[in-house]
Design a protein around this motif. Structure first.
Motif, PDB file in Angstrom:
ATOM      1  N   SER A  87       1.009  -1.276  -0.201  1.00  0.00           N
ATOM      2  CA  SER A  87      -0.068   0.016  -0.067  1.00  0.00           C
ATOM      3  C   SER A  87       0.945   1.199  -0.195  1.00  0.00           C
ATOM      4  CB  SER A  87      -0.794   0.184   1.235  1.00  0.00           C
ATOM      5  OG  SER A  87      -1.913  -1.172   1.195  1.00  0.00           O
ATOM      6  N   ASP A  88       0.428   2.096  -0.693  1.00  0.00           N
ATOM      7  CA  ASP A  88       1.435   3.636  -0.927  1.00  0.00           C
ATOM      8  C   ASP A  88       0.304   4.570  -1.313  1.00  0.00           C
ATOM      9  OD1 ASP A  88       2.867   5.567  -1.493  1.00  0.00           O
ATOM     10  OD2 ASP A  88       4.316   4.318  -2.627  1.00  0.00           O
ATOM     11  N   PRO A  89      -0.108   5.583  -0.392  1.00  0.00           N
ATOM     12  CA  PRO A  89      -0.724   6.652  -1.016  1.00  0.00           C
ATOM     13  C   PRO A  89      -0.395   7.535  -1.961  1.00  0.00           C
ATOM     14  CG  PRO A  89       0.393   7.045   1.375  1.00  0.00           C
ATOM     15  CD  PRO A  89       0.655   5.772   1.072  1.00  0.00           C
ATOM     16  N   LEU A  90       0.994   7.559  -2.265  1.00  0.00           N
ATOM     17  CA  LEU A  90       1.436   8.324  -3.492  1.00  0.00           C
ATOM     18  C   LEU A  90       1.189   7.649  -4.408  1.00  0.00           C
ATOM     19  CD1 LEU A  90       5.078   9.240  -1.987  1.00  0.00           C
ATOM     20  CD2 LEU A  90       2.866  10.546  -2.161  1.00  0.00           C
ATOM     21  N   THR A  91       0.616   6.540  -4.719  1.00  0.00           N
ATOM     22  CA  THR A  91       0.402   5.730  -6.075  1.00  0.00           C
ATOM     23  C   THR A  91      -1.139   5.302  -6.013  1.00  0.00           C
ATOM     24  OG1 THR A  91       1.353   3.659  -5.214  1.00  0.00           O
ATOM     25  CG2 THR A  91       2.546   4.909  -6.428  1.00  0.00           C
ATOM     26  N   ASN A  92      -1.800   5.669  -4.733  1.00  0.00           N
ATOM     27  CA  ASN A  92      -3.118   5.157  -4.646  1.00  0.00           C
ATOM     28  C   ASN A  92      -3.267   3.525  -4.626  1.00  0.00           C
ATOM     29  OD1 ASN A  92      -5.846   6.206  -4.301  1.00  0.00           O
ATOM     30  ND2 ASN A  92      -6.405   5.504  -6.438  1.00  0.00           N
ATOM     31  N   ALA A  93      -2.259   2.928  -4.149  1.00  0.00           N
ATOM     32  CA  ALA A  93      -2.243   1.631  -3.943  1.00  0.00           C
ATOM     33  C   ALA A  93      -2.764   1.106  -2.673  1.00  0.00           C
ATOM     34  CB  ALA A  93      -0.767   1.116  -4.026  1.00  0.00           C
ATOM     35  N   CYS A  94      -3.576   0.156  -2.663  1.00  0.00           N
ATOM     36  CA  CYS A  94      -4.148  -0.117  -1.349  1.00  0.00           C
ATOM     37  C   CYS A  94      -4.928  -1.775  -1.428  1.00  0.00           C
ATOM     38  CB  CYS A  94      -5.354   0.661  -0.828  1.00  0.00           C
ATOM     39  SG  CYS A  94      -6.783   0.563  -1.901  1.00  0.00           S
ATOM     40  N   VAL A  95      -5.375  -2.326  -0.291  1.00  0.00           N
ATOM     41  CA  VAL A  95      -5.649  -3.890  -0.526  1.00  0.00           C
ATOM     42  C   VAL A  95      -6.515  -4.015  -1.444  1.00  0.00           C
ATOM     43  CG1 VAL A  95      -5.139  -4.061   1.907  1.00  0.00           C
ATOM     44  CG2 VAL A  95      -7.437  -3.361   1.667  1.00  0.00           C
ATOM     45  N   LEU A  96      -7.276  -3.192  -2.013  1.00  0.00           N
ATOM     46  CA  LEU A  96      -8.303  -3.347  -2.881  1.00  0.00           C
ATOM     47  C   LEU A  96      -7.827  -3.353  -4.293  1.00  0.00           C
ATOM     48  CD1 LEU A  96     -11.646  -1.473  -1.621  1.00  0.00           C
ATOM     49  CD2 LEU A  96     -11.066  -3.880  -1.479  1.00  0.00           C
ATOM     50  N   ASN A  97      -6.745  -2.750  -4.594  1.00  0.00           N
ATOM     51  CA  ASN A  97      -6.227  -2.680  -6.063  1.00  0.00           C
ATOM     52  C   ASN A  97      -4.713  -3.263  -5.906  1.00  0.00           C
ATOM     53  OD1 ASN A  97      -4.458  -0.629  -5.077  1.00  0.00           O
ATOM     54  ND2 ASN A  97      -5.389   0.985  -6.284  1.00  0.00           N
ATOM     55  N   ALA A  98      -4.366  -3.750  -4.758  1.00  0.00           N
ATOM     56  CA  ALA A  98      -2.915  -4.336  -4.763  1.00  0.00           C
ATOM     57  C   ALA A  98      -2.561  -5.549  -5.836  1.00  0.00           C
ATOM     58  CB  ALA A  98      -2.458  -4.700  -3.291  1.00  0.00           C
ATOM     59  N   GLU A  99      -3.484  -6.099  -6.125  1.00  0.00           N
ATOM     60  CA  GLU A  99      -3.194  -7.452  -6.877  1.00  0.00           C
ATOM     61  C   GLU A  99      -3.188  -7.071  -8.305  1.00  0.00           C
ATOM     62  OE1 GLU A  99      -4.924 -11.436  -6.173  1.00  0.00           O
ATOM     63  OE2 GLU A  99      -6.223 -10.881  -7.910  1.00  0.00           O
ATOM     64  N   PRO A 100      -4.332  -6.152  -8.892  1.00  0.00           N
ATOM     65  CA  PRO A 100      -4.163  -5.797 -10.326  1.00  0.00           C
ATOM     66  C   PRO A 100      -2.879  -4.927 -10.612  1.00  0.00           C
ATOM     67  CG  PRO A 100      -6.545  -5.498  -9.400  1.00  0.00           C
ATOM     68  CD  PRO A 100      -5.507  -5.822  -8.189  1.00  0.00           C
ATOM     69  N   LEU A 101      -2.337  -4.174  -9.326  1.00  0.00           N
ATOM     70  CA  LEU A 101      -1.199  -3.479  -9.862  1.00  0.00           C
ATOM     71  C   LEU A 101       0.017  -4.077  -9.809  1.00  0.00           C
ATOM     72  CD1 LEU A 101      -1.963  -0.558  -7.279  1.00  0.00           C
ATOM     73  CD2 LEU A 101      -1.854  -0.352  -9.877  1.00  0.00           C
ATOM     74  N   PHE A 102      -0.019  -5.223  -9.445  1.00  0.00           N
ATOM     75  CA  PHE A 102       0.964  -6.349  -9.445  1.00  0.00           C
ATOM     76  C   PHE A 102       1.314  -6.944 -10.660  1.00  0.00           C
ATOM     77  CE2 PHE A 102       3.093 -10.669  -8.826  1.00  0.00           C
ATOM     78  CZ  PHE A 102       4.146 -10.441  -8.030  1.00  0.00           C
ATOM     79  N   LEU A 103       0.281  -7.018 -11.267  1.00  0.00           N
ATOM     80  CA  LEU A 103       0.193  -7.995 -12.684  1.00  0.00           C
ATOM     81  C   LEU A 103       1.147  -7.676 -13.693  1.00  0.00           C
ATOM     82  CD1 LEU A 103      -3.791  -8.591 -13.037  1.00  0.00           C
ATOM     83  CD2 LEU A 103      -1.882 -10.164 -11.957  1.00  0.00           C
ATOM     84  N   PRO A 104       1.469  -6.389 -13.880  1.00  0.00           N
ATOM     85  CA  PRO A 104       2.490  -6.070 -14.877  1.00  0.00           C
ATOM     86  C   PRO A 104       4.042  -6.674 -14.393  1.00  0.00           C
ATOM     87  CG  PRO A 104       1.451  -4.344 -14.496  1.00  0.00           C
ATOM     88  CD  PRO A 104       0.720  -5.124 -13.549  1.00  0.00           C
ATOM     89  N   LYS A 105       4.118  -6.959 -13.031  1.00  0.00           N
ATOM     90  CA  LYS A 105       5.418  -7.675 -12.812  1.00  0.00           C
ATOM     91  C   LYS A 105       5.193  -8.901 -12.939  1.00  0.00           C
ATOM     92  CE  LYS A 105       5.628  -4.499  -8.797  1.00  0.00           C
ATOM     93  NZ  LYS A 105       6.898  -3.843  -9.069  1.00  0.00           N
ATOM     94  N   LEU A 106       4.322  -9.705 -13.027  1.00  0.00           N
ATOM     95  CA  LEU A 106       3.987 -11.179 -13.419  1.00  0.00           C
ATOM     96  C   LEU A 106       4.257 -11.246 -14.889  1.00  0.00           C
ATOM     97  CD1 LEU A 106       3.134 -13.928 -13.239  1.00  0.00           C
ATOM     98  CD2 LEU A 106       0.710 -13.381 -13.510  1.00  0.00           C
ATOM     99  N   ILE A 107       3.856 -10.169 -15.563  1.00  0.00           N
ATOM    100  CA  ILE A 107       3.851 -10.223 -17.115  1.00  0.00           C
ATOM    101  C   ILE A 107       5.588 -10.153 -17.473  1.00  0.00           C
ATOM    102  CG2 ILE A 107       3.452  -9.199 -19.150  1.00  0.00           C
ATOM    103  CD1 ILE A 107       0.694  -8.203 -17.965  1.00  0.00           C
TER     104      ILE A 107
END
Length: 323
Positions: A87-107
């Motif tokens: 989670s990071d307020p500067l990137t608007n990352a939180c528990v609800l969007n943490a997984e979709p935001l990770f997917l570019p790393k998987l790709i």
């Protein structure tokens, strides 16, 4: 340590094959990967730094581990990913969007190491399901039993349903159910069962008061205790999965989802001439206890999933043991 732990487990349950993994930390090197493979270790587990319980030594940058991943690819080991960003307020990352935001790393990992077998563990979103389906045969995904049942409304205000990654929206749950109903061969059960003592799942008012008792002191008061992330399903897992799959018309895929798909991806397919012991499930009642450990004052007492409820399936036999 992994091999010592494996020996301990084998003494407890000698008829089970335990697949051991290492924890991805800066101390892990390509040389250690090759030694681990020779010793029978099958994979490495990666946690992003700070996203869940016991992830303090987790990954901040995956690029620094590329030599390790290259060695894993060459040794045909499995990379198990907890797929969230911190989670990071500067990137608007939180528990609800943490997984979709990770997917570019998987790709990116799959693109860089196309032959490396990767498992995105305990997926919770439609975005994750669609991403894994779009990638090659070396990328698979696990789904938990509790994520097939829960949505965000079920853990907001109910600490015993709180886990990481958190359950998401109803449409996300629908996507998980759809891919299980489809029988996709690269999706399979991963329990992610976490036996956290009940005292770590609830915030004790006495601990909160204690944390503020140093008011006026030069030493800052400690933070109140947080809720441990995890849901405990182990005692009821197979009846629970059968009950869930039956509820959305996927019971025909039970064997594949809980066993066959995962065995195939981990290259542990059953030898037809040496059939393993079978678990037989039948329609019937499994009553879930309110507490495992049966002592509200006990430090090790655990509240299981669906505590105090009943499940419409039960284990009739396990190997040669009738239950």
């Amino acid at each position: 340590m992994a091999l010592t732990y494996k020996q301990t487990l084998e003494k407890i349950a000698p008829g089970i094959e335990f697949l051991m993994t290492l924890y991805l930390t800066p101390s892990l090197t390509p040389e250690e990967i090759r030694k681990a493979k020779a010793a029978g270790i099958v994979g490495v587990k990666s946690y992003p730094h700070g996203v869940t319980t016991n992830s303090e030594l987790g990954v901040s940058s995956y690029e620094m581990y590329y030599p390790v991943f290259k060695a894993m690819e060459e040794e045909d080991m499995v990379l198990n990913l907890h797929g969230e960003v911190p989670s990071d307020p500067l990137t608007n990352a939180c528990v609800l969007n943490a997984e979709p935001l990770f997917l570019p790393k998987l790709i990116a990992l799959h693109t860089e190491f196309p032959k490396l077998r990767i498992v995105l563990e305990h997926a919770t979103t439609r975005a994750a399901v669609e991403c894994v389906k779009s990638l090659g045969d070396t990328v698979a995904c696990t789904i938990t039993a509790h994520h097939l049942e829960l949505t965000v409304d079920d853990w907001a205000g109910q600490s015993f349903h709180f886990c990481k990654p958190v359950a998401k929206y109803p449409d996300d749950r629908t996507s998980l159910r759809e891919v299980v109903h489809e029988g996709h061969p690269r999706f399979f059960l991963g329990s992610d069962s976490a036996p956290h003592p009940h005292k770590t799942k609830t915030t004790d008012i006495s601990l909160i008061l204690q944390s503020h008792s140093s008011s006026g002191s030069a030493v800052p008061a400690p933070s109140p205790p947080s809720c441990a992330a995890g849901v405990y399903t182990s005692p009821i897992l197979l009846p629970l999965v059968a009950d869930l799959l039956e509820s959305f018309g996927a019971l025909q895929n039970l064997q594949a989802f809980v066993s066959n798909n995962g065995r195939k991806f981990y290259k542990r397919e059953v030898d037809p001439s040496k059939l393993p012991a079978m678990v037989i499930l039948k329609k019937g009642v499994t009553n879930v206890p309110l507490l495992v450990g049966n002592d509200l004052q006990g430090e090790a007492s655990i509240v299981p999933f669906r505590a105090g409820k009943s499940i419409g399936w039960h284990i009739a036999s396990w190997g040669d043991l009738s239950l």
